[in-house]
Design a protein around this motif. Structure first.
Motif, PDB file in Angstrom:
ATOM      1  N   LEU A  57      61.543  25.565  -3.663  1.00  0.00           N
ATOM      2  CA  LEU A  57      60.420  24.711  -3.285  1.00  0.00           C
ATOM      3  C   LEU A  57      59.395  25.482  -2.463  1.00  0.00           C
ATOM      4  CD1 LEU A  57      62.269  21.398  -2.350  1.00  0.00           C
ATOM      5  CD2 LEU A  57      61.256  22.050  -4.537  1.00  0.00           C
ATOM      6  N   GLU A  58      59.879  26.403  -1.660  1.00  0.00           N
ATOM      7  CA  GLU A  58      58.986  27.264  -0.892  1.00  0.00           C
ATOM      8  C   GLU A  58      58.134  28.122  -1.829  1.00  0.00           C
ATOM      9  OE1 GLU A  58      59.474  31.031   2.180  1.00  0.00           O
ATOM     10  OE2 GLU A  58      60.986  29.451   2.183  1.00  0.00           O
ATOM     11  N   GLN A  59      58.762  28.634  -2.894  1.00  0.00           N
ATOM     12  CA  GLN A  59      58.017  29.427  -3.876  1.00  0.00           C
ATOM     13  C   GLN A  59      56.969  28.571  -4.580  1.00  0.00           C
ATOM     14  OE1 GLN A  59      61.338  30.757  -6.243  1.00  0.00           O
ATOM     15  NE2 GLN A  59      61.400  32.754  -5.247  1.00  0.00           N
ATOM     16  N   LEU A  60      57.349  27.368  -4.965  1.00  0.00           N
ATOM     17  CA  LEU A  60      56.412  26.463  -5.616  1.00  0.00           C
ATOM     18  C   LEU A  60      55.212  26.176  -4.725  1.00  0.00           C
ATOM     19  CD1 LEU A  60      58.866  23.798  -7.121  1.00  0.00           C
ATOM     20  CD2 LEU A  60      57.629  25.549  -8.397  1.00  0.00           C
ATOM     21  N   GLN A  76      51.947  27.407 -17.130  1.00  0.00           N
ATOM     22  CA  GLN A  76      51.484  26.291 -16.302  1.00  0.00           C
ATOM     23  C   GLN A  76      52.362  25.062 -16.495  1.00  0.00           C
ATOM     24  OE1 GLN A  76      47.298  25.372 -16.768  1.00  0.00           O
ATOM     25  NE2 GLN A  76      46.740  27.539 -16.891  1.00  0.00           N
ATOM     26  N   LEU A  77      52.621  24.729 -17.756  1.00  0.00           N
ATOM     27  CA  LEU A  77      53.362  23.506 -18.044  1.00  0.00           C
ATOM     28  C   LEU A  77      54.807  23.608 -17.575  1.00  0.00           C
ATOM     29  CD1 LEU A  77      52.824  20.762 -19.167  1.00  0.00           C
ATOM     30  CD2 LEU A  77      53.304  21.613 -21.468  1.00  0.00           C
ATOM     31  N   ALA A  78      55.433  24.763 -17.788  1.00  0.00           N
ATOM     32  CA  ALA A  78      56.800  24.950 -17.295  1.00  0.00           C
ATOM     33  C   ALA A  78      56.839  24.842 -15.776  1.00  0.00           C
ATOM     34  CB  ALA A  78      57.338  26.305 -17.750  1.00  0.00           C
ATOM     35  N   PHE A  79      55.871  25.451 -15.112  1.00  0.00           N
ATOM     36  CA  PHE A  79      55.771  25.382 -13.656  1.00  0.00           C
ATOM     37  C   PHE A  79      55.665  23.937 -13.174  1.00  0.00           C
ATOM     38  CE2 PHE A  79      52.912  24.868 -10.020  1.00  0.00           C
ATOM     39  CZ  PHE A  79      53.499  25.661  -9.058  1.00  0.00           C
ATOM     40  N   LEU A  80      54.804  23.157 -13.798  1.00  0.00           N
ATOM     41  CA  LEU A  80      54.562  21.782 -13.360  1.00  0.00           C
ATOM     42  C   LEU A  80      55.760  20.874 -13.626  1.00  0.00           C
ATOM     43  CD1 LEU A  80      50.882  21.540 -14.623  1.00  0.00           C
ATOM     44  CD2 LEU A  80      51.613  21.524 -12.221  1.00  0.00           C
ATOM     45  N   ILE A  81      56.412  21.048 -14.773  1.00  0.00           N
ATOM     46  CA  ILE A  81      57.614  20.246 -15.058  1.00  0.00           C
ATOM     47  C   ILE A  81      58.714  20.572 -14.067  1.00  0.00           C
ATOM     48  CG2 ILE A  81      59.463  19.840 -16.735  1.00  0.00           C
ATOM     49  CD1 ILE A  81      57.359  20.400 -18.941  1.00  0.00           C
ATOM     50  N   ARG A 160      67.627  18.884 -17.500  1.00  0.00           N
ATOM     51  CA  ARG A 160      68.313  19.987 -18.161  1.00  0.00           C
ATOM     52  C   ARG A 160      69.110  20.821 -17.175  1.00  0.00           C
ATOM     53  NH1 ARG A 160      66.816  20.757 -23.358  1.00  0.00           N
ATOM     54  NH2 ARG A 160      67.617  22.881 -23.363  1.00  0.00           N
ATOM     55  N   THR A 161      70.070  21.561 -17.689  1.00  0.00           N
ATOM     56  CA  THR A 161      70.917  22.392 -16.838  1.00  0.00           C
ATOM     57  C   THR A 161      70.333  23.780 -16.628  1.00  0.00           C
ATOM     58  OG1 THR A 161      72.245  23.058 -18.751  1.00  0.00           O
ATOM     59  CG2 THR A 161      73.017  21.159 -17.463  1.00  0.00           C
ATOM     60  N   GLU A 162      69.100  23.995 -17.113  1.00  0.00           N
ATOM     61  CA  GLU A 162      68.384  25.241 -16.848  1.00  0.00           C
ATOM     62  C   GLU A 162      66.907  24.923 -16.690  1.00  0.00           C
ATOM     63  OE1 GLU A 162      69.257  24.660 -20.076  1.00  0.00           O
ATOM     64  OE2 GLU A 162      67.259  24.768 -21.012  1.00  0.00           O
ATOM     65  N   PRO A 163      66.149  25.799 -16.033  1.00  0.00           N
ATOM     66  CA  PRO A 163      64.722  25.542 -15.836  1.00  0.00           C
ATOM     67  C   PRO A 163      63.957  25.642 -17.153  1.00  0.00           C
ATOM     68  CG  PRO A 163      65.532  27.273 -14.350  1.00  0.00           C
ATOM     69  CD  PRO A 163      66.576  27.056 -15.387  1.00  0.00           C
ATOM     70  N   PHE A 164      62.798  25.022 -17.178  1.00  0.00           N
ATOM     71  CA  PHE A 164      61.859  25.254 -18.261  1.00  0.00           C
ATOM     72  C   PHE A 164      61.161  26.586 -18.006  1.00  0.00           C
ATOM     73  CE2 PHE A 164      62.548  20.758 -18.583  1.00  0.00           C
ATOM     74  CZ  PHE A 164      62.456  20.505 -19.946  1.00  0.00           C
ATOM     75  N   THR A 165      61.019  27.378 -19.057  1.00  0.00           N
ATOM     76  CA  THR A 165      60.306  28.651 -18.949  1.00  0.00           C
ATOM     77  C   THR A 165      59.272  28.725 -20.058  1.00  0.00           C
ATOM     78  OG1 THR A 165      61.852  29.856 -20.387  1.00  0.00           O
ATOM     79  CG2 THR A 165      62.356  29.813 -18.012  1.00  0.00           C
ATOM     80  N   ALA A 166      58.229  29.506 -19.828  1.00  0.00           N
ATOM     81  CA  ALA A 166      57.170  29.632 -20.827  1.00  0.00           C
ATOM     82  C   ALA A 166      57.723  30.148 -22.153  1.00  0.00           C
ATOM     83  CB  ALA A 166      56.077  30.558 -20.311  1.00  0.00           C
ATOM     84  N   LYS A 167      58.617  31.111 -22.085  1.00  0.00           N
ATOM     85  CA  LYS A 167      59.154  31.735 -23.291  1.00  0.00           C
ATOM     86  C   LYS A 167      59.935  30.743 -24.140  1.00  0.00           C
ATOM     87  CE  LYS A 167      61.880  35.732 -24.806  1.00  0.00           C
ATOM     88  NZ  LYS A 167      62.650  36.927 -24.358  1.00  0.00           N
ATOM     89  N   GLN A 168      60.620  29.808 -23.514  1.00  0.00           N
ATOM     90  CA  GLN A 168      61.476  28.852 -24.232  1.00  0.00           C
ATOM     91  C   GLN A 168      60.906  27.441 -24.281  1.00  0.00           C
ATOM     92  OE1 GLN A 168      65.066  29.735 -21.730  1.00  0.00           O
ATOM     93  NE2 GLN A 168      66.051  30.049 -23.711  1.00  0.00           N
ATOM     94  N   LEU A 169      59.689  27.261 -23.812  1.00  0.00           N
ATOM     95  CA  LEU A 169      59.162  25.912 -23.599  1.00  0.00           C
ATOM     96  C   LEU A 169      59.204  25.050 -24.854  1.00  0.00           C
ATOM     97  CD1 LEU A 169      57.919  23.957 -21.563  1.00  0.00           C
ATOM     98  CD2 LEU A 169      55.667  24.794 -22.267  1.00  0.00           C
TER      99      LEU A 169
END
Length: 256
Positions: A57-60, A76-81, A160-169
């Motif tokens: 959260l500090e990074q965000l 951007q979209l992965a970051f916001l989700i 999800r059990t993993e973050p959203f990333t741009a590469k896998q969005l």
């Protein structure tokens, strides 16, 4: 103001788009359930060991709006989700134990309107992230975000059990959509009509804005007919616009 003092330029400059710290949070505290159509969160343990979540959260909070604009659309979209979901986790553990996210807040202010975090250089609430940024007309035009953002409730599509990333969005959004539609307790064809989540009532306009050429709920459900398990006859009724809809009650019980 939670986390407001943590924002700084150095964090924004070194933002990790793989979201590794957040990945540890999800891996350690979220599990798939109901054949992978839902997930549950161990809020009690997360509340006891919040360091990784707080670090993320500090990074965000260190990312400024000008920095976000330099990123690709998928970054951007992965970051916001991820931001929406991570700050929702923070909201829950700050008030845990609760039976529902709707138990948080006051008579005058629901939990989605509480300004308890800093994002993009501004004190924000969750509705602002979802409705004013992610859903802003003409920006992302991505209806599948409704199966990606998580409101900490059983009725909500899975965290999800993993973050959203741009590469896998693209893969992740598609997978989250299919998983949700496969859950017959929340979406099903029965007695000549589609009984579906109230998400499709609340955000119907998002599914009719022309994403992938889709301009109606009928067209959206035709695209995901396999996930819904529709027969050829049921698909034909959708093509003909002969399907009635019933929007199911939403279960706001905490997804723990």
């Amino acid at each position: 103001m939670v986390l407001a003092t943590f924002a700084n330029v150095s964090l924004a400059e070194t933002f990790d788009h793989q979201h590794k710290t957040y990945a540890q949070v999800l891996e350690n505290h979220v599990q798939w359930s109901e054949n992978g159509t839902r997930s549950t969160v161990d809020y009690a343990t997360l509340k006891a060991y919040p360091n990784n979540l707080n670090q993320y959260l500090e990074q965000l909070s260190g990312v400024e709006k000008s920095q976000l604009k330099t990123w690709s659309r998928d970054q951007q979209l992965a970051f916001l989700i991820n931001a929406y979901n991570a700050f929702t986790l923070k909201l829950i553990i700050d008030h845990y134990p609760v039976d529902s996210i709707r138990d948080i807040g006051t008579f005058w202010q629901n939990p989605w309107k509480m300004r308890f975090f800093t994002l993009l250089g501004e004190e924000m609430h969750l509705d602002q992230v979802e409705h004013e940024i992610i859903r802003e007309p003409g920006v992302y035009n991505e209806p599948r975000i409704h199966f990606a953002v998580n409101c900490a409730s059983i009725g909500c599509p899975a965290l999800r059990t993993e973050p959203f990333t741009a590469k896998q969005l693209e893969q992740q959004l598609e997978d989250s959509t299919e998983r949700f539609l496969q859950d017959e307790t929340r979406n099903r064809y029965r007695d000549g009509r589609l009984e579906v989540s109230s998400i499709f009532k609340w955000y119907r306009e998002d599914f009719e804005r022309g994403w992938q050429g889709i301009d109606s709920l009928d067209a959206f459900f035709l695209r995901y007919a396999d996930s819904l398990g529709l027969s050829e006859a049921e698909r034909e009724e959708l093509r003909e616009g002969a399907v009635e809809y019933r929007f199911l009650d939403y279960d706001w019980t905490l997804n723990e």
